[in-house]
Write a protein that holds these residues in place. Structure first.
Motif, PDB file in Angstrom:
ATOM      1  N   ASP A 259       0.759  -1.239   0.093  1.00  0.00           N
ATOM      2  CA  ASP A 259       0.058   0.016   0.075  1.00  0.00           C
ATOM      3  C   ASP A 259       0.848   1.246  -0.044  1.00  0.00           C
ATOM      4  OD1 ASP A 259      -2.990   0.971   0.665  1.00  0.00           O
ATOM      5  OD2 ASP A 259      -1.578   2.147   1.620  1.00  0.00           O
ATOM      6  N   LEU A 260       1.990   1.272   0.756  1.00  0.00           N
ATOM      7  CA  LEU A 260       2.987   2.286   0.685  1.00  0.00           C
ATOM      8  C   LEU A 260       3.791   2.364  -0.561  1.00  0.00           C
ATOM      9  CD1 LEU A 260       4.683   1.948   4.206  1.00  0.00           C
ATOM     10  CD2 LEU A 260       3.050   3.723   3.594  1.00  0.00           C
ATOM     11  N   VAL A 265       4.028   5.195  -6.109  1.00  0.00           N
ATOM     12  CA  VAL A 265       3.848   5.213  -7.494  1.00  0.00           C
ATOM     13  C   VAL A 265       2.804   6.191  -7.849  1.00  0.00           C
ATOM     14  CG1 VAL A 265       3.078   3.700  -9.297  1.00  0.00           C
ATOM     15  CG2 VAL A 265       4.756   2.831  -7.490  1.00  0.00           C
ATOM     16  N   GLU A 266       1.738   6.403  -7.291  1.00  0.00           N
ATOM     17  CA  GLU A 266       0.433   7.244  -7.747  1.00  0.00           C
ATOM     18  C   GLU A 266       1.086   8.916  -7.507  1.00  0.00           C
ATOM     19  OE1 GLU A 266      -2.874   4.220  -6.388  1.00  0.00           O
ATOM     20  OE2 GLU A 266      -2.300   5.783  -4.858  1.00  0.00           O
ATOM     21  N   ALA A 267       1.897   8.909  -6.614  1.00  0.00           N
ATOM     22  CA  ALA A 267       2.606  10.556  -6.301  1.00  0.00           C
ATOM     23  C   ALA A 267       3.717  10.538  -7.326  1.00  0.00           C
ATOM     24  CB  ALA A 267       3.258  10.446  -4.807  1.00  0.00           C
ATOM     25  N   MET A 309      -2.636  -0.698  -9.299  1.00  0.00           N
ATOM     26  CA  MET A 309      -1.677  -0.260 -10.279  1.00  0.00           C
ATOM     27  C   MET A 309      -2.459  -0.095 -11.508  1.00  0.00           C
ATOM     28  SD  MET A 309       1.041   0.636  -8.568  1.00  0.00           S
ATOM     29  CE  MET A 309      -0.097   1.436  -7.690  1.00  0.00           C
ATOM     30  N   ALA A 310      -3.301  -0.985 -12.074  1.00  0.00           N
ATOM     31  CA  ALA A 310      -3.853  -0.954 -13.179  1.00  0.00           C
ATOM     32  C   ALA A 310      -4.671   0.240 -13.595  1.00  0.00           C
ATOM     33  CB  ALA A 310      -4.622  -2.179 -13.645  1.00  0.00           C
ATOM     34  N   LYS A 311      -4.978   0.790 -12.765  1.00  0.00           N
ATOM     35  CA  LYS A 311      -5.919   2.201 -12.781  1.00  0.00           C
ATOM     36  C   LYS A 311      -5.368   3.300 -13.123  1.00  0.00           C
ATOM     37  CE  LYS A 311      -9.163  -0.045  -9.437  1.00  0.00           C
ATOM     38  NZ  LYS A 311      -9.980   0.063  -8.172  1.00  0.00           N
ATOM     39  N   THR A 312      -3.792   3.573 -12.803  1.00  0.00           N
ATOM     40  CA  THR A 312      -3.167   4.776 -13.238  1.00  0.00           C
ATOM     41  C   THR A 312      -2.237   4.355 -14.270  1.00  0.00           C
ATOM     42  OG1 THR A 312      -1.819   4.595 -11.446  1.00  0.00           O
ATOM     43  CG2 THR A 312      -3.777   5.635 -10.881  1.00  0.00           C
ATOM     44  N   GLU A 313      -1.844   5.772 -14.819  1.00  0.00           N
ATOM     45  CA  GLU A 313      -0.930   5.440 -15.924  1.00  0.00           C
ATOM     46  C   GLU A 313       0.682   5.181 -15.370  1.00  0.00           C
ATOM     47  OE1 GLU A 313       1.495   8.527 -19.285  1.00  0.00           O
ATOM     48  OE2 GLU A 313      -0.305   9.244 -17.954  1.00  0.00           O
ATOM     49  N   ALA A 314       0.886   5.754 -14.184  1.00  0.00           N
ATOM     50  CA  ALA A 314       2.331   5.235 -13.464  1.00  0.00           C
ATOM     51  C   ALA A 314       2.110   3.896 -12.976  1.00  0.00           C
ATOM     52  CB  ALA A 314       2.367   6.390 -12.291  1.00  0.00           C
ATOM     53  N   GLY A 315       0.790   3.492 -12.609  1.00  0.00           N
ATOM     54  CA  GLY A 315       0.842   2.216 -12.162  1.00  0.00           C
ATOM     55  C   GLY A 315       0.911   1.026 -13.225  1.00  0.00           C
TER      56      GLY A 315
END
Length: 408
Positions: A259-260, A265-267, A309-315
């Motif tokens: 989770d961390l 990654v999202e940041a 992770m599959a929900k964001t471009e970075a992820g």
């Protein structure tokens, strides 16, 4: 309470020792988030998340050769019947505790690399882990394979971050090392009430730099502690019973660590490598139920993270690789467990992965003194991750160039 300074409070609560504060050497989650403003990460750069399973995960209880006629006689009470496994094909199936990974395999986002190992294997936990973490099977060195990548990459330790209590050797290079950001809860000194916590995390105008850094470290730990408790509360309905595996490293809260990683990654932090772990796999007795509990924890943590992770471009640029220091022996022992073995499987998953079965399945009828013979050199997997995830030269870092084709 007036006499309780922030520095004394930090030391008393086990957050940091005086030497660590004086040296300014402790890394915090906020330090990692600060790298989101850097411009040294190419837009197409991928991120590697390496998951270490300490204790020797039993590969034959993960990817089960249920159709092999030698399987059930060797495993006795540990054997799974064909109707119990999650079938991958007509010969292999996943443990029933790995339902989420089966879903990812069906979606072609999980690659299973079979028969991974190295010549002249060692049954010692410590030497085997040294070999895996240094990627030097002949004679383990004093630098980790990702530490050498960090040396070549240059720059800041926060390019390679561990959310483990101690920095693993795999992130130690010759000239630099990754950043360890432990995710343990706070232990408050006697007499300290929760309402004072927020105040200790605030800096004051004109205070000395080290005292300000102490405030920053404490505020970060309060945030991490709150996150840990929120994850624990959210997962309260899961069976997190402790297994009978010996204490061979790793943390039980893999989902919290991931989770961390997800938040980082999202940041869009600059970190290119994250190291996390799960322990307890040294199951010499009563293995089946304990293994299945551990695999359910692993499955839930990995698939929750991969789905997020599959929900964001970075992820969608994140690749997760899962390994252990060795598999187990083919035959069950007299205590319904298994002893230290050799070759095993690696899992590689995430949006960039071309899922499927890779490598040759070791035969159960052709053993090396009761152990599986490896069919895929572990450096071949590492070379693939270095080249296809970290855009690095495997020859420079591993002295080994051969890679798996088509997996990334």
């Amino acid at each position: 309470m007036d006499a309780l300074t922030r520095r004394k409070f930090l030391i008393a609560s086990g957050v940091a020792g005086g030497a660590a504060l004086a040296a300014g050497g402790a890394w915090t989650l906020r330090d990692v988030f600060d790298t989101a403003t850097w411009d040294d990460r190419p837009g197409d750069a991928r991120t590697l998340v390496l998951v270490t399973l300490y204790g020797g995960n039993d590969g034959l209880a993960n990817v089960i050769p249920y159709a092999d006629p030698a399987y059930a006689p060797a495993r006795h009470q540990l054997a799974y019947r064909p109707e119990e496994v999650l079938k991958l094909d007509d010969t292999l199936g996943l443990n029933p505790g790995l339902a989420g990974l089966k879903r990812m395999f069906d979606a072609k986002k999980l690659a299973i690399v079979r028969g991974v190992g190295y010549p002249k294997p060692d049954h010692s936990h410590f030497r085997s882990m040294d070999i895996w973490q240094t990627a030097q099977p002949d004679r383990p060195g004093n630098t980790g394979w990702l530490g050498r990548w960090l040396d070549a990459f240059g720059g800041d330790p926060r390019h390679a971050v561990s959310f483990e209590p101690v920095l693993p050797p795999l992130l130690a290079g010759a000239t630099t090392a990754g950043a360890a950001v432990p995710v343990t809860g706070l232990a408050l000194p006697n007499g300290v009430k929760p309402e004072v916590l927020t105040a200790f995390g605030r800096s004051s105008d004109g205070e000395p730099p080290l005292q300000a850094r102490a405030a920053r470290a404490f505020a970060d730990l309060v945030e991490v502690d709150a996150l840990i408790h929120s994850v624990d509360d959210h997962d309260g309905d899961e069976d997190t019973s402790t297994s009978s595996g010996t204490a061979t490293g790793g943390r039980s809260d893999l989902k919290t660590q991931l989770d961390l990683v997800a938040r980082c990654v999202e940041a869009n932090v600059a970190t290119r490598v994250f190291s996390v772990s799960l322990g307890g796999f040294d199951l010499h007795a009563e293995e089946r139920n304990s293994q299945e509990i551990l695999l359910k924890l692993l499955d839930s943590a990995l698939t929750t993270f991969a789905d997020r992770m599959a929900k964001t471009e970075a992820g969608r640029k994140v690749v997760i690789a899962v390994y252990s220091e060795f598999g187990r022996r083919v035959a069950a022992n007299g205590s319904d467990g298994t002893d230290h073995g050799t070759a095993s499987n690696m899992f590689i998953l995430g949006s960039p992965v071309r899922g499927g079965l890779y490598g040759e399945q070791p035969g159960l009828a052709d053993l090396d003194n009761g152990d599986l013979k490896f069919t895929t050199d572990f450096r071949k997997v590492y070379a693939t991750l270095l080249h296809d995830v970290l855009a690095a030269d495997p020859g420079q870092i591993l002295g080994y160039q051969d890679r798996l084709e088509g997996i990334l």
